[in-house]
Design a protein around this motif. Sequence first.
Motif, mmCIF file in Angstrom:
data_model
loop_
_atom_site.group_PDB
_atom_site.id
_atom_site.type_symbol
_atom_site.label_atom_id
_atom_site.label_comp_id
_atom_site.label_asym_id
_atom_site.label_seq_id
_atom_site.Cartn_x
_atom_site.Cartn_y
_atom_site.Cartn_z
ATOM 1 N N PHE A 66 0.821 -1.208 0.000
ATOM 2 C CA PHE A 66 0.000 0.000 0.000
ATOM 3 C C PHE A 66 0.862 1.269 0.000
ATOM 4 C CE2 PHE A 66 -3.441 -2.863 0.756
ATOM 5 C CZ PHE A 66 -4.550 -2.218 0.257
ATOM 6 N N ALA A 67 1.999 1.241 0.699
ATOM 7 C CA ALA A 67 2.873 2.419 0.752
ATOM 8 C C ALA A 67 3.410 2.773 -0.632
ATOM 9 C CB ALA A 67 4.025 2.182 1.719
ATOM 10 N N THR A 68 3.719 1.779 -1.441
ATOM 11 C CA THR A 68 4.238 2.071 -2.783
ATOM 12 C C THR A 68 3.194 2.734 -3.667
ATOM 13 O OG1 THR A 68 3.697 -0.144 -3.587
ATOM 14 C CG2 THR A 68 5.931 0.199 -2.733
ATOM 15 N N ARG A 69 1.939 2.663 -3.255
ATOM 16 C CA ARG A 69 0.856 3.298 -4.011
ATOM 17 C C ARG A 69 0.327 4.553 -3.322
ATOM 18 N NH1 ARG A 69 1.152 -1.982 -4.821
ATOM 19 N NH2 ARG A 69 0.884 -2.760 -6.951
ATOM 20 N N GLY A 70 1.062 5.030 -2.302
ATOM 21 C CA GLY A 70 0.728 6.297 -1.665
ATOM 22 C C GLY A 70 -0.228 6.223 -0.497
ATOM 23 N N TYR A 71 -0.500 5.028 0.019
ATOM 24 C CA TYR A 71 -1.407 4.880 1.153
ATOM 25 C C TYR A 71 -0.619 4.829 2.459
ATOM 26 C CZ TYR A 71 -5.223 3.666 -2.028
ATOM 27 O OH TYR A 71 -6.180 3.693 -3.007
ATOM 28 N N LYS A 72 -1.254 5.283 3.540
ATOM 29 C CA LYS A 72 -0.673 5.228 4.881
ATOM 30 C C LYS A 72 -1.581 4.381 5.768
ATOM 31 C CE LYS A 72 2.079 9.225 4.623
ATOM 32 N NZ LYS A 72 3.390 8.754 4.334
ATOM 33 N N VAL A 73 -0.977 3.728 6.751
ATOM 34 C CA VAL A 73 -1.733 2.908 7.704
ATOM 35 C C VAL A 73 -2.557 3.821 8.602
ATOM 36 C CG1 VAL A 73 -1.589 1.260 9.601
ATOM 37 C CG2 VAL A 73 0.049 1.136 7.720
ATOM 38 N N VAL A 74 -3.843 3.523 8.731
ATOM 39 C CA VAL A 74 -4.727 4.282 9.616
ATOM 40 C C VAL A 74 -5.056 3.466 10.856
ATOM 41 C CG1 VAL A 74 -7.014 5.336 9.827
ATOM 42 C CG2 VAL A 74 -5.743 5.553 7.706
ATOM 43 N N SER A 75 -5.244 2.151 10.663
ATOM 44 C CA SER A 75 -5.681 1.318 11.769
ATOM 45 C C SER A 75 -5.268 -0.133 11.536
ATOM 46 C CB SER A 75 -7.204 1.403 11.897
ATOM 47 O OG SER A 75 -7.689 0.480 12.840
#
Length: 95
Positions: A66-75
Amino acid sequence: MKSLLLALLLASALPAQAALFDKSPEKSAADAARDGLLAATIWVDASWGFRNQGAANSLSKAHQAFATRGYKVVSVEPYIENGDLQGFFVTYQKP
């Protein structure tokens, strides 16, 4: 228990997210990015293999996908059944 109920409710209310539960983290991340989802919740299984290192490795792979696609962990919400760790509901969000 509230977190699990909320995650299941969201999954049933949002068909685009519900479809993410049966896929690998890599496929889920690619699909979420392709579909322009601002947030996605996935299931990371920890029910077989070494629960401590296997679960950590699975979470790391999901986070990287997910990080490589620009997402950050929320929960990250663990799901425990009968005292045993089964897995995690992990929610990612684009900033």
